[in-house]
Design a protein around this motif. Structure first.
Motif, short mmCIF file in Angstrom:
data_model
loop_
_atom_site.label_atom_id
_atom_site.label_comp_id
_atom_site.label_asym_id
_atom_site.label_seq_id
_atom_site.Cartn_x
_atom_site.Cartn_y
_atom_site.Cartn_z
N VAL A 244 0.86 -1.19 0.00
CA VAL A 244 0.00 0.00 0.00
C VAL A 244 0.90 1.24 0.00
CG1 VAL A 244 -1.75 1.32 1.24
CG2 VAL A 244 -1.89 -1.18 1.18
N PHE A 245 0.86 1.98 -1.10
CA PHE A 245 1.64 3.22 -1.23
C PHE A 245 0.76 4.37 -0.73
CE2 PHE A 245 5.16 1.94 -4.14
CZ PHE A 245 4.75 0.65 -4.40
N GLY A 246 1.28 5.15 0.19
CA GLY A 246 0.51 6.28 0.72
C GLY A 246 1.01 7.59 0.14
N PHE A 247 0.11 8.32 -0.51
CA PHE A 247 0.48 9.61 -1.11
C PHE A 247 -0.30 10.74 -0.45
CE2 PHE A 247 1.46 6.51 -4.36
CZ PHE A 247 2.70 6.92 -4.80
N ILE A 248 0.39 11.83 -0.16
CA ILE A 248 -0.26 13.03 0.35
C ILE A 248 -0.34 14.02 -0.81
CG2 ILE A 248 -0.16 14.90 2.04
CD1 ILE A 248 -0.39 12.08 3.28
N ALA A 249 -1.55 14.54 -1.05
CA ALA A 249 -1.73 15.51 -2.14
C ALA A 249 -2.91 16.40 -1.81
CB ALA A 249 -1.97 14.79 -3.46
N GLY A 250 -2.80 17.65 -2.24
CA GLY A 250 -3.97 18.53 -2.18
C GLY A 250 -4.25 19.17 -0.83
N GLN A 276 8.98 4.12 1.64
CA GLN A 276 8.67 5.09 2.69
C GLN A 276 7.22 4.86 3.09
OE1 GLN A 276 10.91 8.54 0.21
NE2 GLN A 276 9.30 9.27 1.56
N GLU A 277 6.90 5.27 4.32
CA GLU A 277 5.53 5.11 4.79
C GLU A 277 4.59 6.06 4.02
OE1 GLU A 277 4.88 6.28 8.88
OE2 GLU A 277 3.84 4.37 9.22
N VAL A 278 5.14 7.21 3.63
CA VAL A 278 4.31 8.22 2.98
C VAL A 278 5.14 9.00 1.96
CG1 VAL A 278 4.75 9.92 4.82
CG2 VAL A 278 2.70 10.15 3.41
N TYR A 279 4.50 9.35 0.84
CA TYR A 279 5.13 10.18 -0.18
C TYR A 279 4.35 11.48 -0.30
CZ TYR A 279 7.37 5.80 -1.51
OH TYR A 279 8.08 4.63 -1.49
#
Lengths: 292, 190
Positions: A244-250, A276-279
């Motif tokens: 599970v890839f976590g992306f932060i956007a917006g 990484q845990e979050v991108y």
């Protein structure tokens, strides 16, 4: 009670633009939460929400993105009042103020009964999954529109599933179509109902994929995106091992464009598993200050 | 899909203009989306608003970066921001100004239309003399230069959206339609 919450950023630093941290900070207060993609969905969800809340005696928060929905003028189909009443019969509250039956209402509850009330909130909120599903199905029978509690968009044979909520979903549909046209096996999963969390549905839908990319318009500081964390927990509990890839956007109204979502798809496609845990997508590194 | 960007200043009616233009297209059977970008609402601060028009429901939920056409309610904005950013080659730049299209540098590269919406608004008592409300007039000019939407639709959408001085608004749109000056650099002619 139904609360329509316009998603706006919380401090620090404060602003008025779209960001889910306001509603997600209230995820454990005992309200149902539904994230909407269009103003038609907002309108329809008001009716769903009353139908469910009146049965559960728990409030529902429906969530609409600042500006992208709150300030957007678009076409909304409005039914006749009689049709709405047929879908949503008059509410007859079980408890109410009446001089004929004097009752005291107070919110301080001692340890001997607080525990049981919290137990009941948890028990009843869980029923909200099936009730929200029914609310949507009943609505479709009458008005011909359905959203599901989670929606799958072009998920057939998908190796990569992109998970979104709110208005990012609409833009993501365009991107998924472009990816499919280019021969990529990419699908979209729209998280609509967030509380109660439909873990079984999440697992059933995500299980066939090889990778999952979750786009979060929120940040749980030090743990990553909140949708991503809950999805990971659901998969883990069901014994499903999926990257599970976590992306932060917006966050804070930063515009999420088709390019943003293409970047997320491309990055996920080129990695076997997240390192990484979050991108964070699109950070302007020249603006960053460093602490000692 | 057709995408339009409107530049204005807080208080000029750019946001209302975007909604009225969307309603005009809606009347002609299109799906539409209109929304603004601004910060805290301040009079005079630069404001942008977007309109999307399509044959299918509009799914995109992001700003417009490559508009087909521009509407500029305050020509002074052209001195401080690059209004042409992302504008497609064949797009119209519609300016509210008493000047002629050829006086603007970008008329070398883009089709430019001008209309004195300030004067028209004042003549029809829209807003005050110091802050005339120019949005209904400019939409009449948009119908003229682009030909994408009928003047009747603009007039009807305006009268429905603006509850006061219906006749003034109607006439302002019609006057603007008739007084629009259009310049095409490829033909080097109006």
């Amino acid at each position: 009670m139904v609360l329509a919450n316009i998603n706006r950023a919380v401090g620090p630093p404060w602003n008025v633009w779209s960001d889910q941290n306001d509603s997600l900070s209230q995820r454990d207060v005992g309200m149902l939460q539904v994230y909407c993609e269009s103003n038609q969905e907002v309108f329809d969800t008001v009716l769903h929400s009353f139908w469910v809340s009146e049965q559960l005696m728990l409030p529902t928060m429906l969530v609409l993105d600042a500006f992208y929905l709150s300030h957007t003028c678009e076409i909304v189909e409005v039914m006749e009042p009689d049709e709405a009443r047929a879908y949503l019969p008059p509410y007859e509250p079980k408890h109410f103020l009446s001089p004929d039956h004097p009752t005291a209402f107070g919110n301080l509850t001692a340890p001997d009964s607080y525990y049981e009330l919290r137990y009941q909130i948890d028990r009843d909120l869980r029923r909200g999954i099936e009730l929200m599903r029914q609310a949507d199905q009943r609505f479709e029978e009458v008005f011909g529109r359905s959203y599901g509690i989670i929606e799958e968009y072009r998920t057939e044979d998908a190796d990569l599933l992109v998970v979104t909520s709110g208005t990012i979903t609409g833009t993501a549909r365009v991107v998924i179509d472009e990816c499919r046209d280019a021969g990529k096996r990419v699908g979209l999963v729209k998280m609509r109902l967030f509380r109660p969390f439909p873990a079984d549905d999440v697992c059933r839908i995500l299980r066939p994929a090889k990778k999952v990319a979750v786009i979060d318009r929120n940040i749980g500081f030090s743990i990553g995106g909140i949708f991503a964390q809950e999805i990971r927990a659901a998969l883990f509990s069901a014994g499903i091992h999926l990257p599970v890839f976590g992306f932060i956007a917006g966050i804070g109204g930063r515009d999420v464009t088709p390019d943003t979502i293409h970047e997320i798809v491309d990055q996920t496609e080129h990695m076997d598993a997240p390192d990484q845990e979050v991108y964070w997508i699109g950070v302007k590194h020249e603006q960053l200050h460093h602490t000692r | 899909m057709l995408e339009i960007r409107i530049h204005g200043r807080g208080g000029q009616g750019a946001v209302v203009a975007s909604k009225v233009l969307a309603a005009a297209f809606f009347k002609e059977g299109h799906y539409v989306q209109a929304f603004p970008v601004f910060g805290v609402e301040r009079r005079g601060a630069p404001v942008a608003a977007f309109v999307r028009v399509d044959q299918n429901p509009v799914r995109l939920r992001c700003n417009v970066y490559e508009p087909h056409h521009l509407i500029v309610l305050d020509p002074a904005l052209t001195e401080t921001i690059d209004i042409t950013e992302g504008l497609r080659e064949s797009g119209w730049i519609l300016l509210n100004t008493h000047r002629t299209p050829e006086e603007f540098g970008f008329a070398r590269n883009f089709k430019v239309a001008s209309v004195d919406a300030f004067a028209i608004a004042i003549r029809h008592h829209l807003g005050s003399r110091s802050t005339p409300i120019v949005n209904t007039a400019i939409l009449g000019a948009f119908a003229r230069c682009t030909g994408l939407v009928n003047l009747d639709s603009v007039v009807n959408a305006t009268v429905e959206a603006v509850p006061f001085n219906a006749e003034g608004n109607r006439q302002a749109a019609i006057d603007a339609y008739e007084q629009t000056i259009m310049y095409d650099p490829e033909l080097q002619t109006r």
